[in-house]
Design an enzyme around this catalytic site. Structure first.
Site, PDB file in Angstrom:
ATOM      1  N   THR A 124       0.827  -1.212   0.000  1.00 27.75           N
ATOM      2  CA  THR A 124       0.000   0.000   0.000  1.00 27.75           C
ATOM      3  C   THR A 124       0.859   1.259   0.000  1.00 27.75           C
ATOM      4  OG1 THR A 124      -1.488   1.287   1.412  1.00 27.75           O
ATOM      5  CG2 THR A 124      -0.146  -0.326   2.532  1.00 27.75           C
ATOM      6  N   ASP A 125       0.282   2.347  -0.526  1.00 25.72           N
ATOM      7  CA  ASP A 125       0.990   3.641  -0.475  1.00 25.72           C
ATOM      8  C   ASP A 125       1.116   4.151   0.960  1.00 25.72           C
ATOM      9  OD1 ASP A 125      -1.675   4.322  -0.047  1.00 25.72           O
ATOM     10  OD2 ASP A 125      -1.674   6.036  -1.397  1.00 25.72           O
ATOM     11  N   GLU A 126       0.327   3.561   1.877  1.00 23.63           N
ATOM     12  CA  GLU A 126       0.364   4.055   3.259  1.00 23.63           C
ATOM     13  C   GLU A 126       1.705   3.798   3.937  1.00 23.63           C
ATOM     14  OE1 GLU A 126      -3.029   3.734   5.754  1.00 23.63           O
ATOM     15  OE2 GLU A 126      -4.406   3.496   4.074  1.00 23.63           O
ATOM     16  N   TYR A 148      -1.422  -0.576  11.082  1.00 22.87           N
ATOM     17  CA  TYR A 148      -1.677  -1.219   9.786  1.00 22.87           C
ATOM     18  C   TYR A 148      -0.507  -0.980   8.839  1.00 22.87           C
ATOM     19  CZ  TYR A 148      -3.339  -1.473   4.932  1.00 22.87           C
ATOM     20  OH  TYR A 148      -3.432  -1.737   3.583  1.00 22.87           O
ATOM     21  N   LYS A 152       2.327  -3.518   7.131  1.00 21.76           N
ATOM     22  CA  LYS A 152       2.525  -3.652   5.681  1.00 21.76           C
ATOM     23  C   LYS A 152       3.976  -3.331   5.306  1.00 21.76           C
ATOM     24  CE  LYS A 152      -0.288  -4.467   2.985  1.00 21.76           C
ATOM     25  NZ  LYS A 152      -0.776  -5.797   2.490  1.00 21.76           N
ATOM     26  N   LYS A 187     -15.632   0.637   5.089  1.00 21.65           N
ATOM     27  CA  LYS A 187     -14.693   1.546   4.435  1.00 21.65           C
ATOM     28  C   LYS A 187     -15.428   2.797   3.932  1.00 21.65           C
ATOM     29  CE  LYS A 187     -11.174  -1.243   5.086  1.00 21.65           C
ATOM     30  NZ  LYS A 187     -10.691  -2.302   4.258  1.00 21.65           N
TER      31      LYS A 187
HETATM   32  N1  LIG Z   1      -8.463  -1.424  -0.244  1.00 21.41           N
HETATM   33  C1  LIG Z   1      -7.531  -0.562  -0.558  1.00 21.41           C
HETATM   34  O1  LIG Z   1      -7.818   0.614  -0.835  1.00 21.41           O
HETATM   35  C2  LIG Z   1      -6.085  -0.966  -0.585  1.00 21.41           C
HETATM   36  C3  LIG Z   1      -5.133  -0.053  -1.034  1.00 21.41           C
HETATM   37  C4  LIG Z   1      -3.792  -0.443  -1.099  1.00 21.41           C
HETATM   38  C5  LIG Z   1      -3.440  -1.722  -0.732  1.00 21.41           C
HETATM   39  N2  LIG Z   1      -4.385  -2.594  -0.283  1.00 21.41           N
HETATM   40  C6  LIG Z   1      -3.939  -3.946   0.069  1.00 21.41           C
HETATM   41  O2  LIG Z   1      -4.646  -4.831  -0.780  1.00 21.41           O
HETATM   42  C7  LIG Z   1      -4.910  -6.072  -0.102  1.00 21.41           C
HETATM   43  C8  LIG Z   1      -6.377  -6.371  -0.131  1.00 21.41           C
HETATM   44  O3  LIG Z   1      -7.092  -5.291   0.476  1.00 21.41           O
HETATM   45  P1  LIG Z   1      -8.682  -5.312   0.546  1.00 21.41           P
HETATM   46  O4  LIG Z   1      -9.119  -3.919   0.749  1.00 21.41           O
HETATM   47  O5  LIG Z   1      -9.211  -6.117  -0.560  1.00 21.41           O
HETATM   48  O6  LIG Z   1      -8.882  -6.111   1.913  1.00 21.41           O
HETATM   49  P2  LIG Z   1     -10.163  -6.799   2.551  1.00 21.41           P
HETATM   50  O7  LIG Z   1     -10.092  -6.481   4.003  1.00 21.41           O
HETATM   51  O8  LIG Z   1     -11.396  -6.459   1.796  1.00 21.41           O
HETATM   52  O9  LIG Z   1      -9.892  -8.355   2.327  1.00 21.41           O
HETATM   53  C9  LIG Z   1      -8.885  -9.045   2.989  1.00 21.41           C
HETATM   54  C10 LIG Z   1      -9.135 -10.521   2.801  1.00 21.41           C
HETATM   55  O10 LIG Z   1      -8.079 -11.241   3.440  1.00 21.41           O
HETATM   56  C11 LIG Z   1      -8.640 -12.323   4.167  1.00 21.41           C
HETATM   57  N3  LIG Z   1      -7.773 -12.648   5.298  1.00 21.41           N
HETATM   58  C12 LIG Z   1      -7.487 -11.858   6.380  1.00 21.41           C
HETATM   59  N4  LIG Z   1      -6.669 -12.516   7.219  1.00 21.41           N
HETATM   60  C13 LIG Z   1      -6.405 -13.717   6.646  1.00 21.41           C
HETATM   61  C14 LIG Z   1      -5.608 -14.827   7.033  1.00 21.41           C
HETATM   62  N5  LIG Z   1      -4.913 -14.826   8.191  1.00 21.41           N
HETATM   63  N6  LIG Z   1      -5.555 -15.896   6.217  1.00 21.41           N
HETATM   64  C15 LIG Z   1      -6.252 -15.923   5.034  1.00 21.41           C
HETATM   65  N7  LIG Z   1      -7.035 -14.904   4.640  1.00 21.41           N
HETATM   66  C16 LIG Z   1      -7.108 -13.805   5.433  1.00 21.41           C
HETATM   67  C17 LIG Z   1     -10.006 -11.824   4.626  1.00 21.41           C
HETATM   68  O11 LIG Z   1     -10.878 -12.886   4.970  1.00 21.41           O
HETATM   69  C18 LIG Z   1     -10.447 -11.011   3.418  1.00 21.41           C
HETATM   70  O12 LIG Z   1     -11.143 -11.829   2.516  1.00 21.41           O
HETATM   71  C19 LIG Z   1      -4.351  -5.910   1.307  1.00 21.41           C
HETATM   72  O13 LIG Z   1      -3.077  -6.483   1.348  1.00 21.41           O
HETATM   73  C20 LIG Z   1      -4.246  -4.382   1.481  1.00 21.41           C
HETATM   74  O14 LIG Z   1      -3.232  -4.041   2.372  1.00 21.41           O
HETATM   75  C21 LIG Z   1      -5.697  -2.249  -0.201  1.00 21.41           C
END
Ligand SMILES: NC(=O)c1ccc[n+]([C@@H]2O[C@H](COP(=O)([O-])OP(=O)(O)OC[C@H]3O[C@@H](n4cnc5c(N)ncnc54)[C@H](O)[C@@H]3O)[C@@H](O)[C@H]2O)c1
Length: 334
Positions: A124-126, A148, A152, A187
């Site tokens: 993530t950009d964070e 968080y 990451k 969110k």
């Molecule tokens: N949503 C955003 O805006 C954003 C931006 C940048 C990066 N990201 C990164 O993208 C990825 C996905 O983000 P998202 O928003 O889709 O997340 P989300 O929270 O919607 O989904 C996360 C998924 O991971 C699963 N999970 C959590 N812990 C687990 C474990 N121990 N074992 C197996 N599965 C597990 C959950 O059940 C869920 O289905 C993450 O790595 C996040 O850091 C997200």
């Protein structure tokens, strides 16, 4: 091709799973997810209709189970994570466990099974922290500011060390804020849309002047696909569509599109040391030919349409005891 996706029942993971299953019909796609509160079983019902999709419920921290499952796979795209910053301030250990130890068990698997040709690590950009003006490049200093982003950033360093010492074919993607279908209503954007559809007040932290860069999730899926095919192992790529908006601007736009009154906005106390602005430069992935295709407006239109047409999906979450308890504790005035 055999592709394994972790966290494929979550927001970006499910969009990517669907994207890749439909585009690579001859490929076998394995989706592994622990189905935490963030995963909606209704998402899986949809994905399970795709003939090349297979789902296994497992915790990524279960390193032995993960190793057995991933043996023979060629590509891993690792999304699984605890992702909600607000929750990371309370359940920090869960974030460190899944985001760091979980990543470690994926890395150890890749080291052992040898069949993996590409490992795409979703970051993530964070991890860069907040920036007042200008944009962070992939070379910028890492400066995470909440548990968080600390988890990451730690995982990113771990991935880079496994690339250096064990030569695993890892590529890190640091994406900006995503929005689109299948995002959990805790969110910002889905909470705003669904509360507005229900005629409920929409909480807005502080004065709403925090700035975020947004990318429609379909464009993120395209960027990941491009990096699987053309990215260079050991490299980090920022991904953004450079659609920079203050939170209040975003909220007003959503309300306008839904033809709802701005009096639904309710200012709530800001969280302590809330990052004011995120911004990343993306020349590196652009050199590979990446360009987002969704404007913020078009992405929002699609997102709003999806939440209007899929009320059962988000009501399943919002009506759950877990969500109600979370919401009451977070926004006692609502
Ligand atoms: N949503 C955003 O805006 C954003 C931006 C940048 C990066 N990201 C990164 O993208 C990825 C996905 O983000 P998202 O928003 O889709 O997340 P989300 O929270 O919607 O989904 C996360 C998924 O991971 C699963 N999970 C959590 N812990 C687990 C474990 N121990 N074992 C197996 N599965 C597990 C959950 O059940 C869920 O289905 C993450 O790595 C996040 O850091 C997200």
């Amino acid at each position: 091709m055999k592709i394994a996706i972790t966290g494929g029942a979550g927001f970006i993971g499910s969009n990517f799973t669907s994207f890749i299953c439909k585009k690579y019909k001859q490929s076998q796609i394995l989706n592994i997810d622990r189905m935490t509160y963030a995963a909606n079983p209704l998402t899986l019902q949809i994905l399970n209709k795709l003939p090349n999709h297979r789902f296994i419920k497992i915790d990524i921290c279960d390193s032995k189970g993960i190793e057995e499952l991933l043996s023979g796979y060629e590509i891993i795209v690792h999304f699984a994570a605890e992702t909600h910053v607000d929750r990371s301030l309370e359940n920090t250990r869960d974030f460190l466990t899944t985001n760091i130890s979980g990543t470690l068990s994926i890395l150890e698997t890749i080291k052992k099974i040898k069949s993996i040709k590409r490992y795409i690590h979703i970051s993530t950009d964070e991890v860069y922290g907040s920036i007042q003006s200008g944009s962070f490049t992939e070379e910028s200093k890492i400066n995470p500011t909440n548990p968080y982003s600390v988890s990451k950033a730690s995982a990113d360093f771990l991935v880079l060390s496994y690339f250096r010492y064990f030569n695993i074919p890892a590529i890190i993607i640091r994406s900006t804020n995503n929005f689109g279908p299948f995002q959990h209503p805790e969110k910002f954007i889905p909470l705003a849309i669904t509360n507005a559809l229900e005629g409920k007040k929409i909480p807005l932290y502080g004065d709403g002047k925090q700035t975020r860069e947004w990318i429609f999730v379909y464009d993120t899926c395209r960027a990941i696909e491009m990096l699987i095919n053309n990215g260079e192992p050991g490299q980090i790529y920022n991904v953004s569509a450079h659609q920079e908006k203050t939170n209040i601007e975003t909220l007003k736009k959503i309300l306008k599109m839904l033809e709802k009154d701005e009096n639904l906005i309710l200012n709530v106390p800001d969280r302590p040391s809330h990052d004011v602005r995120y911004s990343i430069a993306t020349e590196k992935i652009e050199k590979l030919g990446f360009k987002s295709i969704y404007s913020f407006e078009n992405g929002l239109k699609e997102t709003i349409k999806w939440y209007k047409e899929n009320q059962q999906w988000w009501k399943h979450i919002k009506n759950s005891t877990g969500f109600r308890q979370y919401y009451k504790a977070r926004y006692p005035s609502l």
